[in-house]
Design a protein around this motif. Structure first.
Motif, PDB file in Angstrom:
ATOM      1  N   ALA A  31      19.664  63.181  46.651  1.00 20.96           N
ATOM      2  CA  ALA A  31      20.527  64.191  47.260  1.00 20.96           C
ATOM      3  C   ALA A  31      21.268  65.012  46.206  1.00 20.96           C
ATOM      4  O   ALA A  31      21.423  66.226  46.347  1.00 20.96           O
ATOM      5  CB  ALA A  31      21.522  63.526  48.207  1.00 20.96           C
ATOM      6  N   MET A  32      21.702  64.365  45.149  1.00 26.67           N
ATOM      7  CA  MET A  32      22.484  65.058  44.127  1.00 26.67           C
ATOM      8  C   MET A  32      21.605  65.949  43.243  1.00 26.67           C
ATOM      9  O   MET A  32      22.040  67.011  42.809  1.00 26.67           O
ATOM     10  CB  MET A  32      23.233  64.052  43.265  1.00 26.67           C
ATOM     11  CG  MET A  32      24.203  64.672  42.290  1.00 26.67           C
ATOM     12  SD  MET A  32      25.209  63.461  41.434  1.00 26.67           S
ATOM     13  CE  MET A  32      26.572  63.329  42.580  1.00 26.67           C
ATOM     14  N   THR A  33      20.373  65.532  42.986  1.00 22.87           N
ATOM     15  CA  THR A  33      19.511  66.275  42.072  1.00 22.87           C
ATOM     16  C   THR A  33      18.607  67.278  42.778  1.00 22.87           C
ATOM     17  O   THR A  33      18.152  68.233  42.153  1.00 22.87           O
ATOM     18  CB  THR A  33      18.608  65.326  41.270  1.00 22.87           C
ATOM     19  OG1 THR A  33      17.786  64.583  42.186  1.00 22.87           O
ATOM     20  CG2 THR A  33      19.424  64.379  40.412  1.00 22.87           C
ATOM     21  N   GLY A  34      18.323  67.040  44.031  1.00 14.52           N
ATOM     22  CA  GLY A  34      17.396  67.909  44.742  1.00 14.52           C
ATOM     23  C   GLY A  34      15.942  67.486  44.610  1.00 14.52           C
ATOM     24  O   GLY A  34      15.054  68.131  45.167  1.00 14.52           O
ATOM     25  N   TYR A  35      15.684  66.408  43.870  1.00 14.26           N
ATOM     26  CA  TYR A  35      14.315  65.900  43.800  1.00 14.26           C
ATOM     27  C   TYR A  35      13.921  65.390  45.179  1.00 14.26           C
ATOM     28  O   TYR A  35      14.757  64.969  45.957  1.00 14.26           O
ATOM     29  CB  TYR A  35      14.179  64.786  42.757  1.00 14.26           C
ATOM     30  CG  TYR A  35      14.360  65.267  41.335  1.00 14.26           C
ATOM     31  CD1 TYR A  35      13.753  66.423  40.890  1.00 14.26           C
ATOM     32  CD2 TYR A  35      15.155  64.566  40.450  1.00 14.26           C
ATOM     33  CE1 TYR A  35      13.923  66.871  39.590  1.00 14.26           C
ATOM     34  CE2 TYR A  35      15.331  65.004  39.141  1.00 14.26           C
ATOM     35  CZ  TYR A  35      14.711  66.155  38.732  1.00 14.26           C
ATOM     36  OH  TYR A  35      14.881  66.588  37.444  1.00 14.26           O
ATOM     37  N   ILE A  78      23.485  66.201  34.905  1.00 10.56           N
ATOM     38  CA  ILE A  78      23.600  67.440  35.674  1.00 10.56           C
ATOM     39  C   ILE A  78      24.443  68.460  34.909  1.00 10.56           C
ATOM     40  O   ILE A  78      24.078  69.636  34.818  1.00 10.56           O
ATOM     41  CB  ILE A  78      24.181  67.155  37.076  1.00 10.56           C
ATOM     42  CG1 ILE A  78      23.162  66.378  37.907  1.00 10.56           C
ATOM     43  CG2 ILE A  78      24.581  68.452  37.771  1.00 10.56           C
ATOM     44  CD1 ILE A  78      23.688  65.849  39.218  1.00 10.56           C
ATOM     45  N   ALA A  79      25.556  68.021  34.334  1.00 11.70           N
ATOM     46  CA  ALA A  79      26.404  68.927  33.550  1.00 11.70           C
ATOM     47  C   ALA A  79      25.640  69.493  32.356  1.00 11.70           C
ATOM     48  O   ALA A  79      25.759  70.689  32.036  1.00 11.70           O
ATOM     49  CB  ALA A  79      27.657  68.199  33.084  1.00 11.70           C
ATOM     50  N   ASP A  80      24.824  68.663  31.704  1.00  9.03           N
ATOM     51  CA  ASP A  80      24.028  69.127  30.562  1.00  9.03           C
ATOM     52  C   ASP A  80      22.988  70.151  30.992  1.00  9.03           C
ATOM     53  O   ASP A  80      22.742  71.133  30.293  1.00  9.03           O
ATOM     54  CB  ASP A  80      23.341  67.949  29.870  1.00  9.03           C
ATOM     55  CG  ASP A  80      24.328  67.014  29.173  1.00  9.03           C
ATOM     56  OD1 ASP A  80      25.503  67.413  28.981  1.00  9.03           O
ATOM     57  OD2 ASP A  80      23.918  65.886  28.841  1.00  9.03           O
ATOM     58  N   VAL A  81      22.372  69.921  32.151  1.00  5.79           N
ATOM     59  CA  VAL A  81      21.374  70.876  32.663  1.00  5.79           C
ATOM     60  C   VAL A  81      22.038  72.211  32.971  1.00  5.79           C
ATOM     61  O   VAL A  81      21.514  73.278  32.644  1.00  5.79           O
ATOM     62  CB  VAL A  81      20.666  70.304  33.917  1.00  5.79           C
ATOM     63  CG1 VAL A  81      19.841  71.371  34.618  1.00  5.79           C
ATOM     64  CG2 VAL A  81      19.788  69.127  33.528  1.00  5.79           C
ATOM     65  N   ILE A  82      23.217  72.172  33.565  1.00  6.14           N
ATOM     66  CA  ILE A  82      23.939  73.400  33.889  1.00  6.14           C
ATOM     67  C   ILE A  82      24.333  74.140  32.615  1.00  6.14           C
ATOM     68  O   ILE A  82      24.245  75.364  32.544  1.00  6.14           O
ATOM     69  CB  ILE A  82      25.172  73.081  34.759  1.00  6.14           C
ATOM     70  CG1 ILE A  82      24.710  72.610  36.136  1.00  6.14           C
ATOM     71  CG2 ILE A  82      26.100  74.290  34.864  1.00  6.14           C
ATOM     72  CD1 ILE A  82      25.826  72.042  36.994  1.00  6.14           C
ATOM     73  N   ALA A  83      24.748  73.401  31.587  1.00  5.50           N
ATOM     74  CA  ALA A  83      25.206  74.016  30.340  1.00  5.50           C
ATOM     75  C   ALA A  83      24.061  74.519  29.456  1.00  5.50           C
ATOM     76  O   ALA A  83      24.285  75.346  28.574  1.00  5.50           O
ATOM     77  CB  ALA A  83      26.054  73.016  29.556  1.00  5.50           C
ATOM     78  N   ALA A  84      22.857  74.027  29.686  1.00  5.66           N
ATOM     79  CA  ALA A  84      21.715  74.409  28.848  1.00  5.66           C
ATOM     80  C   ALA A  84      21.369  75.885  29.048  1.00  5.66           C
ATOM     81  O   ALA A  84      21.587  76.445  30.128  1.00  5.66           O
ATOM     82  CB  ALA A  84      20.513  73.538  29.187  1.00  5.66           C
TER      83      ALA A  84
END
Length: 97
Positions: A31-35, A78-84
């Motif tokens: 749910a959190m990742t959307g996978y 998730i924070a790292d993916v958003i910041a990338a």
């Protein structure tokens, strides 16, 4: 006389001091990742997604009977993916140069 609601005006949300479980279930991670499914999630572990931790005893095949993900690790991923950097950002920078 108007009928008064028996509930008082209280907040429906949990108090800010509520303890959050440090572990996440498979369903929570999806749910959190959307996978969408287990194979996709486990394939992402090879790409840097946090691996689950074993919570239960090992089965005869050597696998854990119960696993969960560490909430802080998933939230950091998730924070790292958003910041990338994003591909669209780089593409627009190349076009404007």
């Amino acid at each position: 006389m108007a009928k008064q609601n028996s509930q008082t005006a209280t907040s429906k949300t949990a108090p800010s001091s509520a303890v959050v479980c440090p572990f996440m279930s498979f369903e929570e991670v999806l749910a959190m990742t959307g996978y969408k499914n287990r194979p996709t999630l486990y394939a992402q572990i090879a790409n840097g997604f946090p691996a689950p931790v074993a919570l239960g005893p090992l089965r005869s095949n050597g696998r854990a009977s119960k696993v969960a993900w560490v909430r802080a690790e998933v939230e950091q991923w998730i924070a790292d993916v958003i910041a990338a950097p994003r591909h669209l950002d780089r593409k627009s920078q190349v076009q404007s140069a």
